[in-house]
Design a protein around this motif. Structure first.
Motif, mmCIF file in Angstrom:
data_model
loop_
_atom_site.group_PDB
_atom_site.id
_atom_site.type_symbol
_atom_site.label_atom_id
_atom_site.label_comp_id
_atom_site.label_asym_id
_atom_site.label_seq_id
_atom_site.Cartn_x
_atom_site.Cartn_y
_atom_site.Cartn_z
ATOM 1 N N LEU A 14 4.859 -0.926 -2.811
ATOM 2 C CA LEU A 14 6.277 -0.580 -2.995
ATOM 3 C C LEU A 14 6.509 -0.045 -4.411
ATOM 4 C CD1 LEU A 14 8.127 -3.466 -1.122
ATOM 5 C CD2 LEU A 14 8.354 -1.024 -0.673
ATOM 6 N N ARG A 15 5.835 -0.670 -5.369
ATOM 7 C CA ARG A 15 5.950 -0.194 -6.752
ATOM 8 C C ARG A 15 5.479 1.265 -6.847
ATOM 9 N NH1 ARG A 15 5.767 -2.045 -11.986
ATOM 10 N NH2 ARG A 15 5.514 -4.222 -11.471
ATOM 11 N N TRP A 16 4.322 1.517 -6.213
ATOM 12 C CA TRP A 16 3.746 2.877 -6.244
ATOM 13 C C TRP A 16 4.704 3.880 -5.614
ATOM 14 C CZ3 TRP A 16 -0.142 5.700 -8.209
ATOM 15 C CH2 TRP A 16 -0.517 6.874 -7.547
ATOM 16 N N ASN B 151 2.642 -4.152 -4.614
ATOM 17 C CA ASN B 151 2.034 -3.047 -5.368
ATOM 18 C C ASN B 151 2.301 -1.695 -4.725
ATOM 19 O OD1 ASN B 151 1.116 -4.916 -7.145
ATOM 20 N ND2 ASN B 151 -0.961 -5.015 -6.302
#
Lengths: 202, 424
Positions: free
Chosen positions: A20-22, A18
């Protein structure tokens, strides 16, 4: 239009996925996350982009997934992330063609730079691959006589020598070569030779 | 005129009467003599009996007096009726008068008074019993005693006193205490060793939340700079940063608790909670080696009186051994199942089953010996210490091969009355 490059993240740790996605979405890159190698393999449809891969995961680890992708000749540049200074693992990953092996926690700019590079690389690789594919397809169009003429050219023989070897006239060789160049979409003899050498290397 | 014959008759009758009287008196005298003789004999006999009794009593007294263990008589409310010299020595009294007639409770350490009172009551109901307790002597010395108390019955069968035979077990207690401390020390050293071995895994575990925090924060900074996210989005991400910081803190806290030194402290503990704590430690290592850990915990188990950290250490030891055993496997499922269950005889049972290659029966017995290790880097103390920890808890640790493949390590922990009381 080409499909958009996507950053694929495979990590068993939810917080890592999550976050890394952000981080990656903050530079407006599309991100897809997967909790395991198997989940990724199931979902992947050959999109361009790059893969951010955790080395140590239960079940299929990062290096195993790298091997699987190569087996399937899926071309997707891989950036490994690891929490350990695991040198042998890093060496293996790099030998197997990984772009980078980044240790956690990492500098965001370093990661994003690697991602941009990987995406570019993927595009280039895809282009080269396409070109290669075309060469192969075009080469298949050549008649056996045209192949012989081209091979002779690659071996550095003059038309005269090739004509003597094949027992035909110089003029005929000229025609065969012109046909071969047209079929292979080569603008010059050197380009034609380059294509064939490339073909042999691949 | 009285005839002569009449005189003669009267004379003869008198003579006869006199003779009769004399004979009677003589007979009487003889009986008297006989009675006297019998009386004297009886007196002599009685005297002899008394002498024998006195001798017997004397001998008994001598035995009691010279008995090396404390012998005492007391009433139901604790008044001391009698005590032998060994008993006097235990409480540092010089003469019986110093303590006879006073209460035994003046010596018994406060923590044991109610238990002693309960024992006394039971004895006066006709039972007998044993207990260990601490006393403080007249000179202030602390001693550990073990007393066997029985009812002393009167002639009509009623309990007239408590007869207690008591010995000084201070030496034994001290040795036990020394042993316990030694074991605690050993367990602590082995915990530190284990932590050293696991350091890289734990560092990795700590790296996860730290990396996540770094990613979230960097992402926030970029979004704030480019004004590409709303306030709410940023705040939500900051919230996740906090969660990850707490996760990191929790990892450090549990490491600290695990390696902490100090006296082993037994408290009523939930075995399932201990198992979960141990698994949280072992999980990163298991994942690294592609091993899954599955829990099958029985619900609503009563608490056990245990040192949670030490029991956690035992579980961790067994689990890490299992992970290591399965690491050499090229094929097959790698799984560890940890079960908790209510066993027989008021004991809780914990079972750790692996799907590893198992072990030959020769090695089987050896794994619990000190300095026997299958690992190149191992000290071979893990299972030895584990077993001594479990045995110090009054339990048992053993291993059995599985019907299919792999090994099962089991241990039992007794549930004590104290724990039941505590739980109630």
């Amino acid at each position: 239009m080409l499909p958009e490059s996507t950053v694929f993240v495979v990590d068993d740790d939810e917080a890592m996925r999550n976050s890394l996605r952000w981080l990656i979405e903050s530079v407006k890159l599309p991100v897809e996350t997967y909790a395991s190698s198997a989940e990724f393999l199931d979902a992947f449809e050959g999109m361009p982009g790059c893969l951010i891969l955790d080395v140590r995961m239960p079940g299929m680890g990062g290096l195993d997934l790298q091997g699987k992708l190569r087996e399937k000749s899926i071309c997707l540049p891989i950036i490994f992330i690891s929490g350990h200074g695991d040198i042998p693992m890093a060496v293996n990953a790099m030998k197997a063609g990984a772009i980078d092996f980044i240790e956690k926690p990492f500098n965001d700019q370093v990661l994003l730079d690697r991602i941009y590079y990987a995406i570019e690389l993927c595009k280039r690789m895809r282009k080269t691959r396409e070109a290669q594919f075309n060469i192969v397809a075009n080469y298949r169009l050549l008649t056996s006589r045209e192949c012989q003429v081209v091979e002779g050219g690659v071996a550095g023989k003059s038309n005269k020598v090739i004509a003597a070897e094949l027992g035909v006239s110089w003029k005929t060789i000229e025609v065969h070569r012109a046909n071969a160049m047209r079929k292979m979409q080569a603008n010059s003899l050197s380009e034609l030779v380059g294509m064939v050498l490339h073909l042999r290397a691949a | 005129m009285v005839p002569y014959s009449q005189w003669f008759l009267a004379g003869a009758a008198s003579l006869l009467a006199m003779v009769a009287v004399v004979v009677y008196v003589l007979a009487l005298n003889r009986r008297l003599q006989q009675s006297k003789h019998e009386l004297e004999k009886e007196i002599a006999e009685r005297r002899r009996a008394e002498e024998r009794l006195a001798e017997k009593e004397n001998r008994l007294r001598l035995i009691i007096e010279s008995e090396p263990e404390c012998v005492k008589l007391q009433t139901i409310d604790g008044k001391l009726l009698e005590m032998n010299p060994a008993g006097l020595a235990l409480v540092d009294a010089e003469r019986p008068e110093e303590i006879v007639g006073s209460s035994v409770y003046r010596f018994i350490a406060p923590a044991y008074r109610s238990a002693y009172e309960a024992l006394t009551k039971r004895v006066f109901q006709g039972e007998s019993g044993v207990m260990e307790f601490q006393i403080i002597s007249l000179k202030g010395h602390h001693r550990w005693l073990e007393t066997h108390a029985v009812p002393l019955l009167g002639s009509s069968g009623e309990t007239v006193a408590l007869l207690g035979i008591t010995r000084d077990i201070t030496g034994r207690k001290r040795a036990e205490e020394e042993m316990r401390r030694h074991n605690t020390e050993l367990a602590h050293v082995s915990r530190l060793t284990m932590m050293c071995e696991m350091a890289s895994t734990l560092a990795h575990e700590l790296n996860q939340p730290l990396s996540a925090i770094s990613n979230y924060t960097r992402g926030c900074m970029r979004r704030i700079r480019s004004a590409s996210s709303t306030r709410e989005e940023i705040l939500a991400a900051m919230e996740l940063v906090c969660v990850q910081a707490e996760r990191a803190g929790e990892i450090i806290r549990s490491i600290r608790a695990f390696v902490k030194k100090g006296e082993s402290s037994r408290m009523p503990s939930q075995i399932n909670a201990i198992v979960r704590d141990a698994v949280r430690f072992a999980d990163p290592e298991a994942r690294q080696h592609g091993v899954g850990i599955r829990l099958q915990l029985a619900e609503q188990l009563p608490p056990v009186l245990a040192d949670a950290i030490q029991i956690e250490q035992v579980i961790l030891n067994i689990v890490r051994n299992a992970i290591e055993a399965m690491d050499s496997m090229k094929f097959g499922k790698r799984e560890i199942v940890i079960e908790t269950a209510l066993g027989e005889c008021d004991a809780l049972e914990v079972r750790v089953t692996d799907t590893g290659p198992g072990m030959s029966s020769v090695k089987f017995e050896e794994v619990f010996d000190p300095f026997v290790s299958t690992k190149p880097t191992g000290m071979g103390m893990g299972l030895t210490i584990s077993r001594s920890i479990i045995e110090a808890h009054g339990g048992r640790l053993w291993a059995t091969p599985n019907p299919g493949r792999g090994l099962t390590f089991r241990f039992k922990l007794p549930m004590t009355r104290e724990v039941h009381d505590y739980a109630a």
